[in-house]
Design a protein around this motif. Structure first.
Motif, short mmCIF file in Angstrom:
data_model
loop_
_atom_site.label_atom_id
_atom_site.label_comp_id
_atom_site.label_asym_id
_atom_site.label_seq_id
_atom_site.Cartn_x
_atom_site.Cartn_y
_atom_site.Cartn_z
N SER A 67 0.36 -11.37 -2.10
CA SER A 67 0.97 -12.24 -3.12
C SER A 67 -0.08 -13.17 -3.72
O SER A 67 -0.10 -13.40 -4.93
CB SER A 67 2.17 -13.01 -2.56
OG SER A 67 1.75 -13.88 -1.53
N LEU A 108 1.48 -6.94 -11.55
CA LEU A 108 2.76 -6.23 -11.32
C LEU A 108 2.64 -5.22 -10.18
O LEU A 108 3.53 -5.11 -9.35
CB LEU A 108 3.23 -5.54 -12.60
CG LEU A 108 3.56 -6.50 -13.76
CD1 LEU A 108 4.12 -5.72 -14.94
CD2 LEU A 108 4.55 -7.57 -13.35
N TYR A 109 1.53 -4.44 -10.14
CA TYR A 109 1.39 -3.48 -9.02
C TYR A 109 1.42 -4.25 -7.70
O TYR A 109 2.00 -3.81 -6.71
CB TYR A 109 0.07 -2.70 -8.99
CG TYR A 109 -0.45 -2.05 -10.24
CD1 TYR A 109 0.39 -1.54 -11.20
CD2 TYR A 109 -1.83 -1.91 -10.43
CE1 TYR A 109 -0.13 -0.94 -12.33
CE2 TYR A 109 -2.35 -1.31 -11.55
CZ TYR A 109 -1.49 -0.84 -12.50
OH TYR A 109 -2.01 -0.25 -13.61
N TYR A 111 2.61 -7.35 -6.96
CA TYR A 111 3.93 -7.91 -6.59
C TYR A 111 4.80 -6.78 -6.04
O TYR A 111 5.54 -6.97 -5.08
CB TYR A 111 4.61 -8.56 -7.79
CG TYR A 111 4.05 -9.94 -8.15
CD1 TYR A 111 3.95 -10.94 -7.19
CD2 TYR A 111 3.63 -10.23 -9.44
CE1 TYR A 111 3.43 -12.20 -7.51
CE2 TYR A 111 3.12 -11.48 -9.77
CZ TYR A 111 3.02 -12.46 -8.80
OH TYR A 111 2.51 -13.69 -9.11
N SER A 112 4.72 -5.60 -6.67
CA SER A 112 5.55 -4.47 -6.19
C SER A 112 5.13 -4.09 -4.77
O SER A 112 5.99 -3.82 -3.92
CB SER A 112 5.40 -3.25 -7.10
OG SER A 112 5.81 -3.58 -8.40
N GLU A 115 6.55 -6.58 -2.45
CA GLU A 115 8.02 -6.44 -2.31
C GLU A 115 8.39 -5.40 -1.25
O GLU A 115 9.43 -5.50 -0.63
CB GLU A 115 8.64 -6.07 -3.66
CG GLU A 115 8.80 -7.28 -4.57
CD GLU A 115 9.27 -6.91 -5.97
OE1 GLU A 115 10.15 -7.60 -6.49
OE2 GLU A 115 8.77 -5.92 -6.55
N THR A 116 7.53 -4.38 -1.06
CA THR A 116 7.84 -3.36 -0.06
C THR A 116 7.83 -3.94 1.35
O THR A 116 8.26 -3.30 2.30
CB THR A 116 6.83 -2.18 -0.09
OG1 THR A 116 5.54 -2.66 0.30
CG2 THR A 116 6.75 -1.52 -1.45
N SER A 120 10.76 -11.12 -2.06
CA SER A 120 11.21 -10.82 -3.43
C SER A 120 10.25 -11.43 -4.45
O SER A 120 9.53 -12.39 -4.16
CB SER A 120 12.62 -11.37 -3.67
OG SER A 120 12.54 -12.77 -3.82
N ARG A 121 10.28 -10.85 -5.64
CA ARG A 121 9.43 -11.35 -6.73
C ARG A 121 9.74 -12.84 -7.00
O ARG A 121 8.84 -13.65 -7.19
CB ARG A 121 9.71 -10.51 -7.99
CG ARG A 121 8.87 -10.82 -9.18
CD ARG A 121 7.60 -10.01 -9.21
NE ARG A 121 7.79 -8.59 -9.00
CZ ARG A 121 7.62 -7.65 -9.95
NH1 ARG A 121 7.29 -8.00 -11.16
NH2 ARG A 121 7.75 -6.38 -9.67
N ALA A 178 -2.37 0.76 -4.58
CA ALA A 178 -2.44 -0.09 -5.78
C ALA A 178 -3.89 -0.42 -6.11
O ALA A 178 -4.30 -0.47 -7.27
CB ALA A 178 -1.65 -1.39 -5.56
#
Ligand code: BYC
Length: 347
Positions: A67, A108-109, A111-112, A115-116, A120-121, A178
């Motif tokens: 993050s 974005l990659y 944060y995704s 998230e896994t 949460s975003r 990523a």
């Protein structure tokens, strides 16, 4: 300029190329506890995937690092983004827009990927916006002149690649994957910065001085960007044991200095360090002391631009609320439409 060759010694690289994926060592809940599966993957230098069991400290440190990395990418859009309207030609403007857009994509990659791990975003962005989460110290410095944009590409992206190529092989699958695309794009970013500076160095004496001034401003903050010395790096022991950090902060810093000195010579700029000296015996450069008090002040929010960067980020988020609302309203409409269609087909 920077390649995968900078990653690991050849023997380690060869071993990693054949490292098993999580799928190659199937998880059998009857035969092995989650911990022993995790340990086996660590021993084999394999990959942990989101559905695998993992120690909570492994999950926590990954959420922390990924993050922070994502936040750095999106805050990192600002220092260069400030120059889009004033880039000196259409070509430079197009390059800069593409680069800043790439950085948004990297965020974005990442944060995704985070998230896994079950965060949460919204939680991550809230931590950034309330100054609870860190982002890279380097993005709290100003870009008063056009040459700063070139120097960010050459030195900041150059340092980023040095730090991030080893992350392509980290043990957490979504982060490693990523990073592969991110590193390819960072390589273009670094080259465009160097090329822009090369052009400026072939210009007037004032342009050459502008480049030198920018190098003087960025050199020391870039060296600090690799993080505190190994002796003062509380996270390193654990992240190294878990194959997240593959090369230490100091070793990466050293590799960066050694790679950059010859590039500075080609460019015709002087790196602002009177202690910078090649040790012929080792082929490594000694360099002067880094101001760690300044680094920690910047990390703690007291850098030249911390306030400005965070305020801009929060207002960009608020200004984008209508886009998120519209996307959600559109998705809800699509869902309702699909449901009606499915009901009609079923009737
Ligand atoms: N700035 O134990 P340590 C980019 C913190 S994006 C702020 O060595 P670790 C780019 C560290 O978080 C650049 N804080 O930590 C984007 C820790 O505090 P916490 C970002 C820093 O994690 C757009 C404490 O100091 N790159 O390049 O083992 C355009 C102790 O440090 C910094 C990444 O995020 C810093 N510079 O190692 C262009 C790469 N350094 O978290 C370019 C992924 C350290 O315990 N991250 N701290 O509260 C990493 O590789 C590692 O997290 C680091 C730090 C090497 C950065």
């Amino acid at each position: 300029m920077y390649t995968q060759a900078l990653d690991l010694p050849p023997t380690d690289s060869a071993a990693l190329a054949s490292a098993p994926s999580s799928a190659a060592i199937p998880f059998d809940p009857r035969a092995a506890s989650g911990q022993s599966h995790f340990d086996a993957m660590m021993d084999a230098d394999g990959k942990i995937e989101p559905q695998d069991w993992m120690p909570s400290a492994y999950r926590k440190t990954l959420v922390r690092q990924i993050s922070q990395h994502a936040h750095s990418e999106i805050i990192g859009m600002q220092p260069e983004g400030n120059w889009i309207a004033s880039a000196p030609s259409l070509k430079r403007k197009a390059i800069l827009i593409a680069k800043v857009q790439d950085e948004g994509g990297h965020g974005l990659y990442l944060y995704s990927a985070a998230e896994t791990l079950g965060t949460s975003r919204d939680q991550m962005l809230d931590a950034l916006h309330t100054a609870k989460a860190k982002y890279s110290s380097i993005f709290n410095y100003p870009t008063p002149e056009w040459a700063d944009v070139g120097v960010i590409g050459w030195l900041v992206d150059g340092a980023a690649i040095m730090n991030q190529i080893p992350l392509c092989r980290c043990t957490y699958g979504p982060y490693a994957r990523a990073m592969i695309r991110i590193c390819k794009e960072e390589s273009f970013h670094q080259r465009q910065g160097f090329e822009s500076l090369m052009t400026q160095m072939q210009g007037t004496p004032e342009q050459r001085q502008m480049v030198q001034n920018a190098v003087n401003r960025w050199w020391w903050p870039v060296l600090a960007m690799f993080g505190p010395p190994d002796t003062d790096s509380p996270n390193s022991a654990e992240t190294t044991r878990w194959g997240i950090k593959r090369i230490s902060n100091d070793d990466l810093r050293q590799r960066f200095v050694d790679a950059t000195v010859p590039q500075a010579k080609i460019l015709g700029v002087t790196l602002p360090d009177p202690d910078l000296k090649l040790d012929e015996a080792t082929g490594k450069h000694a360099y002067g002391p880094i101001d760690w008090d300044e680094f920690w002040a910047v990390v703690k929010g007291k850098g030249p631009c911390n306030q400005e960067r965070l305020t801009r980020r929060v207002s960009a988020h608020e200004e984008g609320q209508w886009v998120r609302d519209a996307a959600q309203a559109y998705a809800a409409k699509q869902r309702a439409r699909n449901q009606v269609r499915a009901e009609m087909e079923a009737a």
